[in-house]
Design a protein around this motif. Structure first.
Motif, PDB file in Angstrom:
ATOM      1  N   TRP A 249      36.072  42.569  37.318  1.00  0.00           N
ATOM      2  CA  TRP A 249      37.356  43.295  37.025  1.00  0.00           C
ATOM      3  C   TRP A 249      37.514  44.076  38.247  1.00  0.00           C
ATOM      4  O   TRP A 249      38.932  44.338  38.729  1.00  0.00           O
ATOM      5  N   HIS A 250      36.526  44.609  38.928  1.00  0.00           N
ATOM      6  CA  HIS A 250      36.745  45.404  40.108  1.00  0.00           C
ATOM      7  C   HIS A 250      37.198  44.629  41.307  1.00  0.00           C
ATOM      8  O   HIS A 250      38.173  45.021  42.226  1.00  0.00           O
ATOM      9  N   LEU A 251      36.958  43.203  41.508  1.00  0.00           N
ATOM     10  CA  LEU A 251      36.962  42.400  42.389  1.00  0.00           C
ATOM     11  C   LEU A 251      38.645  41.940  42.197  1.00  0.00           C
ATOM     12  O   LEU A 251      39.347  41.787  43.122  1.00  0.00           O
ATOM     13  N   LEU A 252      39.011  42.009  41.021  1.00  0.00           N
ATOM     14  CA  LEU A 252      40.551  41.602  40.656  1.00  0.00           C
ATOM     15  C   LEU A 252      41.468  42.694  41.075  1.00  0.00           C
ATOM     16  O   LEU A 252      42.526  42.441  41.143  1.00  0.00           O
ATOM     17  N   HIS A 253      40.906  43.757  40.952  1.00  0.00           N
ATOM     18  CA  HIS A 253      41.593  45.037  41.559  1.00  0.00           C
ATOM     19  C   HIS A 253      41.403  45.385  42.845  1.00  0.00           C
ATOM     20  O   HIS A 253      41.850  46.514  43.343  1.00  0.00           O
ATOM     21  N   GLY A 254      41.026  44.410  43.821  1.00  0.00           N
ATOM     22  CA  GLY A 254      41.109  44.319  45.146  1.00  0.00           C
ATOM     23  C   GLY A 254      39.684  45.285  45.956  1.00  0.00           C
ATOM     24  O   GLY A 254      40.073  45.816  46.738  1.00  0.00           O
ATOM     25  N   ARG A 255      38.950  45.491  45.022  1.00  0.00           N
ATOM     26  CA  ARG A 255      37.749  46.014  45.622  1.00  0.00           C
ATOM     27  C   ARG A 255      36.786  45.306  46.034  1.00  0.00           C
ATOM     28  O   ARG A 255      35.454  45.516  45.954  1.00  0.00           O
ATOM     29  N   HIS A 256      37.208  44.615  47.109  1.00  0.00           N
ATOM     30  CA  HIS A 256      36.309  43.398  47.604  1.00  0.00           C
ATOM     31  C   HIS A 256      35.206  44.238  48.592  1.00  0.00           C
ATOM     32  O   HIS A 256      34.189  43.495  48.888  1.00  0.00           O
ATOM     33  N   ASP A 257      35.636  45.234  49.283  1.00  0.00           N
ATOM     34  CA  ASP A 257      34.650  45.783  50.258  1.00  0.00           C
ATOM     35  C   ASP A 257      33.890  46.760  49.766  1.00  0.00           C
ATOM     36  O   ASP A 257      33.054  47.531  50.432  1.00  0.00           O
ATOM     37  N   ASN A 258      33.708  46.852  48.384  1.00  0.00           N
ATOM     38  CA  ASN A 258      32.976  47.925  47.795  1.00  0.00           C
ATOM     39  C   ASN A 258      31.589  47.222  47.618  1.00  0.00           C
ATOM     40  O   ASN A 258      31.365  46.033  47.028  1.00  0.00           O
ATOM     41  N   ARG A 259      30.345  47.518  48.402  1.00  0.00           N
ATOM     42  CA  ARG A 259      29.255  47.086  48.291  1.00  0.00           C
ATOM     43  C   ARG A 259      28.610  46.961  46.916  1.00  0.00           C
ATOM     44  O   ARG A 259      28.020  45.857  46.543  1.00  0.00           O
ATOM     45  N   GLY A 260      28.634  47.977  46.284  1.00  0.00           N
ATOM     46  CA  GLY A 260      28.265  47.944  44.734  1.00  0.00           C
ATOM     47  C   GLY A 260      29.024  46.845  43.876  1.00  0.00           C
ATOM     48  O   GLY A 260      28.160  46.280  43.281  1.00  0.00           O
ATOM     49  N   VAL A 261      30.327  46.709  44.031  1.00  0.00           N
ATOM     50  CA  VAL A 261      30.967  45.536  43.149  1.00  0.00           C
ATOM     51  C   VAL A 261      30.501  44.292  43.616  1.00  0.00           C
ATOM     52  O   VAL A 261      30.104  43.536  42.732  1.00  0.00           O
TER      53      VAL A 261
ATOM     54  N   TRP B  53      28.806  26.926  42.918  1.00  0.00           N
ATOM     55  CA  TRP B  53      29.379  26.505  43.604  1.00  0.00           C
ATOM     56  C   TRP B  53      30.543  27.187  44.514  1.00  0.00           C
ATOM     57  O   TRP B  53      30.446  26.805  45.842  1.00  0.00           O
ATOM     58  N   SER B  54      30.970  28.127  44.144  1.00  0.00           N
ATOM     59  CA  SER B  54      31.742  29.113  45.066  1.00  0.00           C
ATOM     60  C   SER B  54      30.739  29.715  45.899  1.00  0.00           C
ATOM     61  O   SER B  54      31.247  30.268  46.937  1.00  0.00           O
ATOM     62  N   ARG B  55      29.706  30.184  45.562  1.00  0.00           N
ATOM     63  CA  ARG B  55      28.632  30.998  46.447  1.00  0.00           C
ATOM     64  C   ARG B  55      28.282  29.826  47.549  1.00  0.00           C
ATOM     65  O   ARG B  55      28.287  30.233  48.883  1.00  0.00           O
ATOM     66  N   TRP B  56      28.222  28.816  47.227  1.00  0.00           N
ATOM     67  CA  TRP B  56      27.993  27.678  48.326  1.00  0.00           C
ATOM     68  C   TRP B  56      29.139  27.328  49.233  1.00  0.00           C
ATOM     69  O   TRP B  56      28.734  27.317  50.375  1.00  0.00           O
ATOM     70  N   LYS B  57      30.234  27.699  48.784  1.00  0.00           N
ATOM     71  CA  LYS B  57      31.384  27.321  49.748  1.00  0.00           C
ATOM     72  C   LYS B  57      31.690  28.655  50.414  1.00  0.00           C
ATOM     73  O   LYS B  57      32.757  28.509  51.038  1.00  0.00           O
ATOM     74  N   GLY B  58      31.113  29.781  50.150  1.00  0.00           N
ATOM     75  CA  GLY B  58      31.141  31.165  50.749  1.00  0.00           C
ATOM     76  C   GLY B  58      32.389  31.756  50.272  1.00  0.00           C
ATOM     77  O   GLY B  58      33.008  32.758  50.957  1.00  0.00           O
ATOM     78  N   ARG B  59      32.769  31.539  48.980  1.00  0.00           N
ATOM     79  CA  ARG B  59      33.989  32.184  48.450  1.00  0.00           C
ATOM     80  C   ARG B  59      33.726  32.714  47.054  1.00  0.00           C
ATOM     81  O   ARG B  59      34.527  33.096  46.118  1.00  0.00           O
ATOM     82  N   LEU B  60      32.631  33.151  46.958  1.00  0.00           N
ATOM     83  CA  LEU B  60      32.149  34.024  45.645  1.00  0.00           C
ATOM     84  C   LEU B  60      32.908  35.311  45.491  1.00  0.00           C
ATOM     85  O   LEU B  60      33.113  35.506  43.983  1.00  0.00           O
ATOM     86  N   TYR B  61      33.419  36.048  46.116  1.00  0.00           N
ATOM     87  CA  TYR B  61      34.192  37.356  46.192  1.00  0.00           C
ATOM     88  C   TYR B  61      35.735  36.976  46.461  1.00  0.00           C
ATOM     89  O   TYR B  61      36.468  37.831  46.448  1.00  0.00           O
ATOM     90  N   GLU B  62      36.051  35.740  46.816  1.00  0.00           N
ATOM     91  CA  GLU B  62      37.376  35.381  47.084  1.00  0.00           C
ATOM     92  C   GLU B  62      37.991  34.369  46.180  1.00  0.00           C
ATOM     93  O   GLU B  62      38.537  33.519  46.536  1.00  0.00           O
ATOM     94  N   ALA B  63      37.439  34.349  44.842  1.00  0.00           N
ATOM     95  CA  ALA B  63      37.777  33.014  44.068  1.00  0.00           C
ATOM     96  C   ALA B  63      38.258  33.689  42.759  1.00  0.00           C
ATOM     97  O   ALA B  63      37.735  34.029  41.640  1.00  0.00           O
ATOM     98  N   PRO B  64      39.644  34.147  42.872  1.00  0.00           N
ATOM     99  CA  PRO B  64      40.131  34.915  41.517  1.00  0.00           C
ATOM    100  C   PRO B  64      40.108  34.171  40.185  1.00  0.00           C
ATOM    101  O   PRO B  64      40.005  34.822  39.280  1.00  0.00           O
ATOM    102  N   TRP B  65      40.234  32.908  40.384  1.00  0.00           N
ATOM    103  CA  TRP B  65      40.031  32.147  39.054  1.00  0.00           C
ATOM    104  C   TRP B  65      38.656  32.205  38.261  1.00  0.00           C
ATOM    105  O   TRP B  65      38.498  32.313  37.153  1.00  0.00           O
ATOM    106  N   LEU B  66      37.645  32.292  39.244  1.00  0.00           N
ATOM    107  CA  LEU B  66      36.358  32.389  38.705  1.00  0.00           C
ATOM    108  C   LEU B  66      36.284  33.807  38.217  1.00  0.00           C
ATOM    109  O   LEU B  66      35.622  34.217  36.960  1.00  0.00           O
ATOM    110  N   HIS B  67      36.774  35.026  38.981  1.00  0.00           N
ATOM    111  CA  HIS B  67      36.545  36.320  38.399  1.00  0.00           C
ATOM    112  C   HIS B  67      37.430  36.448  37.131  1.00  0.00           C
ATOM    113  O   HIS B  67      37.012  37.155  36.241  1.00  0.00           O
TER     114      HIS B  67
END
Length: 478
Positions: free
Chosen positions: A209-221, A349-363
């Motif tokens: 939820w928080h990643l979809l709301h643009g909080r990618h820089d929040n370490r806790g999220v 798979w997203s983690r292996w590709k380095g996109r765990l936090y930039e995968a909106p459909w996964l989120h």
């Protein structure tokens, strides 16, 4: 026979118990997983001195406190029904089940209650070591509580170690056999893993939820979402394996339940099909419009490809459970389990590709699947309990024999009251929990205390807790 809105006292008592258990079940299951998650977060904070873990600990601690309280309250209300609607059951099984329920209170509940206050409010008062010990004790207490309760429930499914006296009471003969009855290990492992998996999806859903709301820089999220995805990819396949083993145990001791789960109305002579879907027609004794995979059901049940199977046509009608309910609840549980596995593999798979936090459909998928664990648990509970019917103690005591001599209108009135009050009180509680989850864990996150206090002995605050003088700089969280 006196009825209420066309239903007799037995049906109303069963619906009332099912309704209250369904509400109660979700809170302890969430508490079991969340207590362990909090212990891990606190341990990671003490080990790494990374403030992001402390921030997450305080964020989820508030949610845990409310969930724990709602679980206790809903459990107390539920237990009164043993004396009101199910007094015959309580009288006859009391010598066996009464001590087990008492042990749950004397061990698990006292353990949780004794250390819960320290866990919630004691970090600044008792030091980090004792506070960490309290977190572990609360997490352990929730698991011990589940152990005793599941021992009780498992004995009702696979009763052993008892005799029946002259007045019809179940009398204990061997406590080891009673506690460690045949289905207990499988049911305990399956349920505890379900609790951890459910919590992982809630944590992952909140992080998504928080990643979809643009909080990618929040370490806790980022940390909570990453931890949740790791937990899911480990526990989802484990849960499928444990579920299969539990199913084999059920087939050994309660074959009729498995026949209802699989929709096997007719006996099979030359291979057992795996039924995917269909429409059960219990009156006609057939599964309409079935979609099957031939022969594969035999190996799944640890039989050969050409194995035979005695179907529900060999079971007297009065001993069959409601097949449609069991058939569909089982498929809901299994379907959600497969979706959980898919999300876990997607996250890997997203983690292996380095996109765990930039995968909106996964989120989006993680957010939608956030409450899926609760649905799967309730579906699994329905499969287990409805599949046991018409027995309350399998093979020994019919459910119709266990109900109190109480008028249907009285049960119906209390059922309506429960529905209104539960949706009002617990609905408000759930809405408040969702509001807490909607706020991201920020720097300076406070716990259940009224105001944040200094963190003693770790050198993570700007001032000494003893003197108020400036101390070492905090460890950077970002």
């Amino acid at each position: 026979m006196e009825t209420f809105l066309g239903f007799d006292a037995l049906i109303l008592a069963r619906v009332q118990f099912a309704f209250t258990v369904a509400f109660h079940f979700i809170f302890p299951a969430f508490s079991i997983g969340l207590a362990s998650y909090l212990a891990v977060l606190n341990g990671m904070f003490l080990w790494t001195k990374d403030e992001a873990y402390l921030r997450l600990f305080k964020f989820w601690l508030k949610i845990f406190a409310i969930s724990f309280a709602m679980g206790v309250v809903s459990g107390l209300v539920m237990s009164y029904q043993f004396g009101t609607n199910w007094s015959v059951f309580s009288d006859r099984t009391g010598p066996v089940l009464g001590p087990l329920m008492a042990y749950e209170v004397l061990t698990a509940f006292f353990l949780e209650a004794g250390f819960l206050g320290i866990m919630l409010f004691g970090r600044e008062k008792v030091g980090h070591g004792l506070h960490m010990f309290a977190c572990v004790m609360v997490a352990g207490g929730t698991a011990v509580s589940a152990t005793w309760i599941l021992s009780v429930n498992s004995w009702m499914h696979t009763p052993q170690g008892f005799s029946i006296n002259e007045v019809g009471q179940f009398v204990p003969e061997n406590w080891w056999e009673i506690v460690f009855n045949p289905s207990f290990p499988y049911r305990l492992a399956h349920t505890l893993t379900a609790a951890y998996l459910t919590t992982a999806f809630v944590v992952g859903g909140v992080g998504a939820w928080h990643l979809l709301h643009g909080r990618h820089d929040n370490r806790g999220v980022r940390t909570m979402f990453s931890m949740a995805m790791w937990m899911i990819v480990v526990t989802a396949p484990l849960q499928i394996i444990l579920g299969h083993e539990h199913g084999l145990n059920t087939y050994e001791y309660q074959p009729t339940k498995v026949l209802a789960m699989e929709g096997h109305f007719e006996s099979q002579e030359d291979g057992i099909p795996l039924v995917l879907f269909g429409i059960p027609d219990q009156e006609a004794g057939e599964l309409r419009y079935s979609i099957e995979i031939p022969r594969i059901g035999g190996p799944i049940l640890n039989k050969g490809w050409d194995a035979s199977l005695a179907g529900l046509d060999t079971v007297p009608d009065e001993l069959e459970p409601p097949v449609a309910v069991v058939f569909w609840s089982f498929r809901i549980m299994v379907g959600i389990g497969l979706l959980m596995l898919g999300v876990g593999l997607w996250g890997l798979w997203s983690r292996w590709k380095g996109r765990l936090y930039e995968a909106p459909w996964l989120h989006r998928a993680a957010l939608v699947m956030g409450p899926s664990g609760f649905v799967a648990m309730i579906a699994g509970w329905i499969t287990t309990e409805v599949g046991r019917q018409p027995f309350v103690v399998y093979g020994e005591m019919f459910t119709a024999e266990a109900v109190s001599a109480i008028a249907a209108p009285a049960v119906g009135a209390s059922l309506i009251a429960f529905i209104v009050i539960y949706f009002a009180v617990f609905g408000a509680g759930v809405i408040y929990l969702l509001r807490l989850m909607a706020h991201p864990p920020e720097k300076g996150e406070t716990g259940p205390e009224s105001e944040p206090g200094p963190i003693r002995s770790a050198g993570l605050t700007g001032k000494s807790p003893e003197t108020g003088e400036p101390g070492p700089e905090p460890h950077p969280a970002e």
